[in-house]
Scaffold this motif. Structure first.
Motif, mmCIF file in Angstrom:
data_model
loop_
_atom_site.group_PDB
_atom_site.id
_atom_site.type_symbol
_atom_site.label_atom_id
_atom_site.label_comp_id
_atom_site.label_asym_id
_atom_site.label_seq_id
_atom_site.Cartn_x
_atom_site.Cartn_y
_atom_site.Cartn_z
ATOM 1 N N VAL A 147 0.839 -1.202 0.000
ATOM 2 C CA VAL A 147 0.000 0.000 0.000
ATOM 3 C C VAL A 147 0.875 1.253 0.000
ATOM 4 N N ASP A 148 1.918 1.248 0.822
ATOM 5 C CA ASP A 148 2.819 2.409 0.865
ATOM 6 C C ASP A 148 3.470 2.647 -0.491
ATOM 7 N N ALA A 149 3.827 1.567 -1.178
ATOM 8 C CA ALA A 149 4.435 1.711 -2.508
ATOM 9 C C ALA A 149 3.452 2.366 -3.476
ATOM 10 N N ALA A 150 2.194 1.962 -3.400
ATOM 11 C CA ALA A 150 1.187 2.552 -4.289
ATOM 12 C C ALA A 150 0.981 4.033 -3.995
ATOM 13 N N LEU A 151 0.967 4.385 -2.723
ATOM 14 C CA LEU A 151 0.751 5.789 -2.360
ATOM 15 C C LEU A 151 1.949 6.638 -2.764
ATOM 16 N N LEU A 152 3.165 6.090 -2.611
ATOM 17 C CA LEU A 152 4.349 6.841 -3.037
ATOM 18 C C LEU A 152 4.369 6.974 -4.553
ATOM 19 N N LEU A 153 3.918 5.959 -5.238
ATOM 20 C CA LEU A 153 3.780 6.042 -6.696
ATOM 21 C C LEU A 153 2.866 7.199 -7.072
ATOM 22 N N ALA A 154 1.734 7.292 -6.396
ATOM 23 C CA ALA A 154 0.792 8.378 -6.675
ATOM 24 C C ALA A 154 1.419 9.737 -6.369
ATOM 25 N N ASP A 155 2.147 9.824 -5.262
ATOM 26 C CA ASP A 155 2.812 11.087 -4.904
ATOM 27 C C ASP A 155 3.821 11.496 -5.970
ATOM 28 N N ALA A 156 4.610 10.522 -6.436
ATOM 29 C CA ALA A 156 5.635 10.824 -7.437
ATOM 30 C C ALA A 156 4.999 11.289 -8.742
ATOM 31 N N CYS A 157 3.925 10.645 -9.137
ATOM 32 C CA CYS A 157 3.252 11.037 -10.388
ATOM 33 C C CYS A 157 2.623 12.420 -10.256
ATOM 34 N N GLU A 158 2.110 12.726 -9.088
ATOM 35 C CA GLU A 158 1.572 14.069 -8.877
ATOM 36 C C GLU A 158 2.691 15.106 -8.909
ATOM 37 N N ALA A 159 3.859 14.757 -8.354
ATOM 38 C CA ALA A 159 4.994 15.680 -8.386
ATOM 39 C C ALA A 159 5.439 15.952 -9.816
ATOM 40 N N MET A 160 5.221 14.973 -10.705
ATOM 41 C CA MET A 160 5.554 15.163 -12.126
ATOM 42 C C MET A 160 4.395 15.770 -12.899
ATOM 43 N N ASP A 161 3.302 16.088 -12.183
ATOM 44 C CA ASP A 161 2.093 16.619 -12.818
ATOM 45 C C ASP A 161 1.547 15.634 -13.850
ATOM 46 N N ALA A 162 1.630 14.364 -13.528
ATOM 47 C CA ALA A 162 1.091 13.321 -14.401
ATOM 48 C C ALA A 162 0.425 12.258 -13.529
ATOM 49 N N PRO A 163 -0.610 12.638 -12.771
ATOM 50 C CA PRO A 163 -1.219 11.695 -11.814
ATOM 51 C C PRO A 163 -1.777 10.443 -12.463
ATOM 52 N N GLU A 164 -2.178 10.529 -13.737
ATOM 53 C CA GLU A 164 -2.776 9.375 -14.393
ATOM 54 C C GLU A 164 -1.780 8.226 -14.567
ATOM 55 N N GLN A 165 -0.466 8.525 -14.508
ATOM 56 C CA GLN A 165 0.533 7.467 -14.654
ATOM 57 C C GLN A 165 0.504 6.482 -13.483
ATOM 58 N N ALA A 166 -0.096 6.878 -12.398
ATOM 59 C CA ALA A 166 -0.139 6.009 -11.215
ATOM 60 C C ALA A 166 -1.282 4.994 -11.291
ATOM 61 N N ARG A 167 -2.141 5.114 -12.265
ATOM 62 C CA ARG A 167 -3.374 4.322 -12.273
ATOM 63 C C ARG A 167 -3.103 2.819 -12.259
ATOM 64 N N ARG A 168 -2.180 2.344 -13.115
ATOM 65 C CA ARG A 168 -1.958 0.898 -13.207
ATOM 66 C C ARG A 168 -1.485 0.312 -11.879
ATOM 67 N N GLY A 169 -0.511 0.963 -11.253
ATOM 68 C CA GLY A 169 -0.011 0.462 -9.978
ATOM 69 C C GLY A 169 -1.057 0.521 -8.886
ATOM 70 N N LEU A 170 -1.819 1.603 -8.841
ATOM 71 C CA LEU A 170 -2.883 1.722 -7.842
ATOM 72 C C LEU A 170 -3.949 0.647 -8.047
ATOM 73 N N GLU A 171 -4.281 0.383 -9.296
ATOM 74 C CA GLU A 171 -5.288 -0.653 -9.574
ATOM 75 C C GLU A 171 -4.789 -2.027 -9.138
#
Length: 561
Positions: free
Chosen positions: A300-324
């Motif tokens: 879960v922590d890995a998924a949330l950090l993935l989302a944080d990193a994608c938001e930092a790159m202004d590309a939140p949609e890139q986190a979708r696959r890992g979050l799913e």
């Protein structure tokens, strides 16, 4: 006749053995041979004189000069070796070592006698065991093809060091033995030596240690020893980290995980390196890999950090696959659902959102599950647009809280809209049966659904009965009063219709039928019953209530006004 020669007058010819003469006689003999130009005689006089009187400076210097002038490498090497031993014995260590080293260099480099050179250096080390002649000895033994012997010599020197020996000396010896070990294929031994040296003098050996670790890693890879290859990598990364070489550490780890994508420890180290460097693309890539190999809270922590990193790159949609991936593996991870929700909403993926909410609800505690099932049903019904697909979520929510009024209504509506009339009737009967009050807005809404069920069953009389009951439960239910008025009028149940119309005109809440329309319908009923004056009165009230109601004007004209 040669540099360094010293002419001496008065040398007599003949006589006994020169070696038995005093040093002065040897010098005189040298001078005499010099005068007559006999080079061999000059050399012989110097050699014999030096042999008998090695402490005589003039003889020593003259003999050394004679050997150098005549390129007598063999003789010079022998002279330097003897002179070195003499000076070492006399306690002149630096001068003696220098002579021996030169003698060894002549034997090794000019006379191609590496073994003889090694013997000289060994003898010198017996008198003065310091690093300088040892290095010469090591080089000489290597040239003689005796690297293993050289390593033994270095090992012996290390063993002979006192516990309080200079760290620089110990470090230098360890470094030499490590280099020899690498050449001999003793890579593990070389790494151990460099690790010992690194502990006390990291700056002096770090480059050698890194090279040895890389060599060790390469050898392990070649023999397919993944365990050793990984151990070498981890130590290499650790050393890079200690030396603040983050880029080199990252490069090493990236190379490893390219062929070992399931190595959690290395992936975590790589991610930490990228987090410190704020390399969000790297953090995102590694975090997504981790979502596939981790479990539990770490996943879960890995998924949330993935989302944080994608938001930092202004590309939140890139986190979708890992979050799913994590949402499927851990449907109870509410934090993951909350990060996926805006991604689905932004993409218009309402069906995916509904499934997501249902999966989480199935794994959640009852209180949260109830809310999630309700929300999933809302998405199905209002965004996806299908009542039937909302039914499973509604049934689950109702099962958790059967007393929840709004859920009961939505479930009943879903059943009715999907044609499940028996199920709708059962839900509504149970809800009405356990209702604590005879009259209330909630009871009215339940009875209203029963009326809709009767309408779906094409039973208008039953529908009217339920609408009447619903109006009795809540006189302010504008929807019920409006529907009842129209239905009763159509059924020519005019008294019931008038009762419902009066409720419309007195209601504090607006419904589908306006007060003006209710007055107009009352006028039509009065007219039907032949009550002309009452009909005119209600029609005028309708026009007064809503001057824009054309039907009222038309009806008034029909009444003759």
């Amino acid at each position: 006749p040669y540099p360094g020669a010293r002419p001496v007058a008065g040398f007599p010819r003949g006589g006994g053995p020169l070696g038995a003469l005093p040093a002065a006689r040897a010098r005189d003999a040298h001078a005499a041979w010099q005068r007559v130009g006999d080079v061999d005689g000059m050399g012989r006089a110097l050699r014999l004189g030096y042999a008998a009187h090695p402490d005589d400076e003039a003889l020593r210097e003259g003999l050394e000069a004679w050997h150098r002038a005549h390129d007598d490498a063999e003789g010079l090497a022998a002279f330097l070796a003897r002179e070195g031993r003499r000076q070492l014995a006399a306690g002149a260590e630096d001068a003696g070592v220098a002579k021996v080293r030169e003698a060894a260099a002549l034997r090794r480099d000019t006379l191609n006698d590496a073994e003889g050179a090694a013997a000289l250096l060994r003898a010198a080390r017996a008198e003065a065991p310091n690093v300088a002649p040892l290095r010469e000895l090591v080089t000489t033994l290597e040239m003689a093809g005796e690297a293993a012997t050289a390593a033994e010599e270095v090992g012996a020197a290390l063993d002979a060091l006192d516990s309080d020996a200079d760290d620089a000396t110990r470090t230098a010896l360890l470094g030499v033995r490590a280099r020899l070990g690498l050449g001999l294929g003793r890579t593990d031994d070389a790494v151990r030596d460099l690790e010992v040296a690194y502990a006390t003098a990291p700056a002096a050996v770090v480059e050698d240690l890194v090279a040895a670790l890389r060599h060790q890693q390469g050898e392990a890879r070649a023999r397919e020893d993944a365990e050793q290859e990984r151990a070498s990598l981890l130590r290499l990364v650790e050393v890079y980290g200690e030396q603040r070489e983050a880029a080199a550490a990252r490069e090493a780890m990236v190379g490893w995980v390219a062929s070992h994508p399931d190595d959690v420890d290395v992936l975590l180290k790589l991610r930490s390196t990228d987090v410190l460097a704020e390399n969000w693309q790297g953090v995102a890539e590694t975090s997504e890999r981790l979502t596939a190999v981790l479990e539990g809270h770490a996943q879960v922590d890995a998924a949330l950090l993935l989302a944080d990193a994608c938001e930092a790159m202004d590309a939140p949609e890139q986190a979708r696959r890992g979050l799913e991936r994590v949402a499927l593996a851990q449907p109870g991870a509410h934090a993951v659902t909350e990060r996926l929700r805006p991604l689905y909403e932004a993409a218009g993926a309402h069906r995916d959102l509904a499934y997501l909410l249902q999966r989480e609800a199935e794994a959640a505690a009852p209180e949260l599950a109830f809310e999630l099932f309700r929300e999933a049903a809302h998405v199905w019904a209002d965004r996806v647009g299908t009542l039937e697909e909302a039914l499973p979520a509604l049934r689950s929510a109702h099962g958790i809280r059967p007393e929840d009024h709004d859920t009961t209504l939505r479930l009943a509506d879903g059943y009715i809209g999907s044609g499940y009339f028996a199920e709708a009737g059962q839900v509504l009967e149970q809800a009405i049966g356990r209702h604590p009050r005879r009259r209330s807005p909630e009871l009215s809404e339940l009875q209203h659904r029963m009326a809709r069920l009767a309408r779906a069953a094409n039973d208008p009389r039953l529908e009217m009965q339920w609408l009447t009951a619903a109006l009795e439960s809540d006189k302010n239910n504008g929807l019920v009063s409006s529907e009842l008025a129209v239905l009763a009028y159509d059924l020519q149940e005019l008294d019931v219709a008038l009762m419902a119309l009066r409720a419309v005109t007195l209601s504090k809440e607006e419904g589908p039928m306006s007060r003006a329309e209710a007055f107009l319908m009352q006028a039509r009923i009065a007219h039907t019953r032949g009550e002309a004056r009452r009909a005119l009165l209600w029609a005028r009230k309708a026009r007064s209530e809503d001057p824009s109601l054309l039907e009222a004007e038309v009806f008034l004209k029909e009444l003759g006004e």
